[in-house]
Design a protein around this motif. Structure first.
Motif, PDB file in Angstrom:
ATOM      1  N   ASP A   1     -55.120  12.530  49.411  1.00  0.00           N
ATOM      2  CA  ASP A   1     -54.846  11.721  50.605  1.00  0.00           C
ATOM      3  C   ASP A   1     -53.584  10.877  50.471  1.00  0.00           C
ATOM      4  N   GLY A   2     -52.826  11.068  49.397  1.00  0.00           N
ATOM      5  CA  GLY A   2     -51.574  10.329  49.221  1.00  0.00           C
ATOM      6  C   GLY A   2     -51.704   9.086  48.356  1.00  0.00           C
ATOM      7  N   ALA A   3     -52.934   8.693  48.049  1.00  0.00           N
ATOM      8  CA  ALA A   3     -53.154   7.538  47.187  1.00  0.00           C
ATOM      9  C   ALA A   3     -53.023   7.978  45.719  1.00  0.00           C
ATOM     10  N   ALA A   4     -53.191   7.031  44.833  1.00  0.00           N
ATOM     11  CA  ALA A   4     -53.141   7.340  43.401  1.00  0.00           C
ATOM     12  C   ALA A   4     -54.325   6.672  42.714  1.00  0.00           C
ATOM     13  N   ALA A   5     -54.730   7.232  41.599  1.00  0.00           N
ATOM     14  CA  ALA A   5     -55.785   6.631  40.781  1.00  0.00           C
ATOM     15  C   ALA A   5     -55.189   6.304  39.419  1.00  0.00           C
ATOM     16  N   VAL A   6     -55.506   5.127  38.921  1.00  0.00           N
ATOM     17  CA  VAL A   6     -55.090   4.748  37.576  1.00  0.00           C
ATOM     18  C   VAL A   6     -56.335   4.366  36.791  1.00  0.00           C
ATOM     19  N   THR A   7     -56.523   5.012  35.657  1.00  0.00           N
ATOM     20  CA  THR A   7     -57.622   4.669  34.762  1.00  0.00           C
ATOM     21  C   THR A   7     -57.031   4.119  33.473  1.00  0.00           C
ATOM     22  N   TYR A   8     -57.724   3.164  32.869  1.00  0.00           N
ATOM     23  CA  TYR A   8     -57.213   2.590  31.628  1.00  0.00           C
ATOM     24  C   TYR A   8     -58.308   1.807  30.913  1.00  0.00           C
ATOM     25  N   CYS A   9     -58.041   1.524  29.659  1.00  0.00           N
ATOM     26  CA  CYS A   9     -58.941   0.721  28.847  1.00  0.00           C
ATOM     27  C   CYS A   9     -58.330  -0.652  28.585  1.00  0.00           C
ATOM     28  N   MET A  10     -59.207  -1.637  28.400  1.00  0.00           N
ATOM     29  CA  MET A  10     -58.766  -2.981  28.029  1.00  0.00           C
ATOM     30  C   MET A  10     -59.499  -3.414  26.770  1.00  0.00           C
ATOM     31  N   ASP A  11     -58.742  -3.950  25.822  1.00  0.00           N
ATOM     32  CA  ASP A  11     -59.297  -4.525  24.604  1.00  0.00           C
ATOM     33  C   ASP A  11     -58.971  -6.012  24.603  1.00  0.00           C
ATOM     34  N   ALA A  12     -59.994  -6.854  24.838  1.00  0.00           N
ATOM     35  CA  ALA A  12     -59.795  -8.298  24.914  1.00  0.00           C
ATOM     36  C   ALA A  12     -60.296  -9.016  23.666  1.00  0.00           C
ATOM     37  N   THR A  13     -60.430  -8.287  22.553  1.00  0.00           N
ATOM     38  CA  THR A  13     -60.931  -8.914  21.329  1.00  0.00           C
ATOM     39  C   THR A  13     -59.948  -9.928  20.750  1.00  0.00           C
ATOM     40  N   GLY A  14     -58.697  -9.874  21.204  1.00  0.00           N
ATOM     41  CA  GLY A  14     -57.696 -10.814  20.699  1.00  0.00           C
ATOM     42  C   GLY A  14     -57.500 -12.029  21.577  1.00  0.00           C
ATOM     43  N   THR A  15     -58.397 -12.238  22.544  1.00  0.00           N
ATOM     44  CA  THR A  15     -58.286 -13.394  23.438  1.00  0.00           C
ATOM     45  C   THR A  15     -59.418 -14.384  23.177  1.00  0.00           C
ATOM     46  N   TYR A  16     -59.184 -15.636  23.579  1.00  0.00           N
ATOM     47  CA  TYR A  16     -60.173 -16.698  23.365  1.00  0.00           C
ATOM     48  C   TYR A  16     -60.236 -17.616  24.590  1.00  0.00           C
ATOM     49  N   PRO A  17     -61.416 -18.165  24.884  1.00  0.00           N
ATOM     50  CA  PRO A  17     -61.548 -19.117  25.994  1.00  0.00           C
ATOM     51  C   PRO A  17     -60.733 -20.379  25.708  1.00  0.00           C
ATOM     52  N   LYS A  18     -60.170 -20.951  26.764  1.00  0.00           N
ATOM     53  CA  LYS A  18     -59.366 -22.166  26.633  1.00  0.00           C
ATOM     54  C   LYS A  18     -59.795 -23.161  27.692  1.00  0.00           C
ATOM     55  N   ASP A  19     -60.105 -24.389  27.279  1.00  0.00           N
ATOM     56  CA  ASP A  19     -60.513 -25.413  28.231  1.00  0.00           C
ATOM     57  C   ASP A  19     -59.321 -25.789  29.104  1.00  0.00           C
ATOM     58  N   ARG A  20     -59.520 -25.751  30.410  1.00  0.00           N
ATOM     59  CA  ARG A  20     -58.401 -25.976  31.325  1.00  0.00           C
ATOM     60  C   ARG A  20     -57.856 -27.405  31.248  1.00  0.00           C
ATOM     61  N   LYS A  21     -58.722 -28.389  30.997  1.00  0.00           N
ATOM     62  CA  LYS A  21     -58.280 -29.785  30.959  1.00  0.00           C
ATOM     63  C   LYS A  21     -57.765 -30.194  29.586  1.00  0.00           C
ATOM     64  N   THR A  22     -58.545 -29.920  28.566  1.00  0.00           N
ATOM     65  CA  THR A  22     -58.185 -30.382  27.218  1.00  0.00           C
ATOM     66  C   THR A  22     -57.230 -29.426  26.502  1.00  0.00           C
ATOM     67  N   LYS A  23     -57.139 -28.183  26.995  1.00  0.00           N
ATOM     68  CA  LYS A  23     -56.309 -27.131  26.384  1.00  0.00           C
ATOM     69  C   LYS A  23     -56.868 -26.679  25.033  1.00  0.00           C
ATOM     70  N   LYS A  24     -58.085 -27.079  24.719  1.00  0.00           N
ATOM     71  CA  LYS A  24     -58.690 -26.703  23.451  1.00  0.00           C
ATOM     72  C   LYS A  24     -59.127 -25.239  23.501  1.00  0.00           C
ATOM     73  N   VAL A  25     -58.783 -24.512  22.436  1.00  0.00           N
ATOM     74  CA  VAL A  25     -59.131 -23.093  22.352  1.00  0.00           C
ATOM     75  C   VAL A  25     -60.384 -22.918  21.504  1.00  0.00           C
ATOM     76  N   ASP A  26     -61.332 -22.148  22.012  1.00  0.00           N
ATOM     77  CA  ASP A  26     -62.577 -21.912  21.290  1.00  0.00           C
ATOM     78  C   ASP A  26     -62.470 -20.609  20.500  1.00  0.00           C
ATOM     79  N   LYS A  27     -62.104 -20.710  19.229  1.00  0.00           N
ATOM     80  CA  LYS A  27     -61.947 -19.529  18.401  1.00  0.00           C
ATOM     81  C   LYS A  27     -63.231 -19.161  17.664  1.00  0.00           C
ATOM     82  N   SER A  28     -64.309 -19.848  18.009  1.00  0.00           N
ATOM     83  CA  SER A  28     -65.597 -19.518  17.393  1.00  0.00           C
ATOM     84  C   SER A  28     -66.234 -18.309  18.069  1.00  0.00           C
ATOM     85  N   VAL A  29     -65.709 -17.932  19.231  1.00  0.00           N
ATOM     86  CA  VAL A  29     -66.262 -16.800  19.975  1.00  0.00           C
ATOM     87  C   VAL A  29     -66.004 -15.505  19.210  1.00  0.00           C
ATOM     88  N   LYS A  30     -67.053 -14.750  18.974  1.00  0.00           N
ATOM     89  CA  LYS A  30     -66.950 -13.513  18.217  1.00  0.00           C
ATOM     90  C   LYS A  30     -66.692 -12.317  19.131  1.00  0.00           C
TER      91      LYS A  30
END
Length: 217
Positions: free
Chosen positions: A152-181
């Motif tokens: 129909d003229g559209a396109a499909a894109v498939t892909y994988c994401m690996d987010a194991t290298g990211t960590y939650p960050k508190d929006r106000k304090t900017k503190k990063v929680d690196k305890s997340v496994k």
């Protein structure tokens, strides 16, 4: 869970308001379908695919904080048309992460690269971070990226994401929680549909995703 958060249920009016204000990468909970759809204030510019600078489209600038690194593999296929689709898929992901991590009055790139259901789900995903008072930091890898053109003229894109290298960050304090496994849910398979608009931009219109996708591990 690191970069992801469960998308809250948001009414259409709220999501639309979100897109026009400060809260306006694809998140895992948009749906679960492996079939192809239709078959810190310092910042850095998100790096586009090589084909990005070769067109004459006036595009909104996308900036990401220095502590946010999106790595896209396989952005050059040797097929200019497929490369253009993958480049706009990359920009769409960066536009979502910009809206999550950069406080601004507007995020025009979000609506530039997403529309319809994909735009509403992105708005809900972004809003969930603000509601939780969270952002994120670190490296996210996108790989096994494939573009397919549909009848129909559209396109499909498939892909994988690996987010194991990211960590939650508190929006106000900017503190990063690196305890997340790291966990299997940090590996997500995405299935997206893109449609080319009058400007020549491949906008994402729908997204399906599967957390803990074995094909991405």
């Amino acid at each position: 869970m690191r970069k992801h958060t469960t998308i809250a249920t948001v009414c259409l009016a709220t999501a639309t308001t979100l897109l026009l204000t400060a809260c306006g990468g694809g998140g895992p909970k948009e749906s679960s379908d492996d079939e192809i759809a239709g078959a810190d204030t310092s910042s850095k510019s998100a790096s586009p695919s090589p084909s990005a600078s070769e067109d004459e489209i006036e595009r909104p600038e996308i900036t990401l904080p220095k502590d946010v690194d999106n790595v896209f593999e396989g952005d050059s296929t040797g097929d200019a048309k497929k490369d253009a689709v993958l480049a706009d898929n990359e920009r769409r992901i960066n536009s979502i992460d910009e809206a999550i991590t950069v406080d601004a009055d507007e995020h025009p790139a979000l609506k530039f690269y997403s529309k319809g259901d994909a735009l509403m789900s992105a708005a809900s995903y972004i809003k969930s971070f603000y509601d939780d008072g969270r952002s994120f930091t670190g490296k996210t890898r996108y790989y096994d990226r494939e573009a397919t053109f549909l009848k129909d003229g559209a396109a499909a894109v498939t892909y994988c994401m690996d987010a194991t290298g990211t960590y939650p960050k508190d929006r106000k304090t900017k503190k990063v929680d690196k305890s997340v496994k790291a966990s299997p849910s940090d590996y997500v398979f995405y299935n997206t549909r893109l449609e080319k608009n009058a400007k020549g931009v491949w906008q994402t219109t729908s997204v399906a995703s599967t957390e803990a996708a074995k094909r991405c591990m």
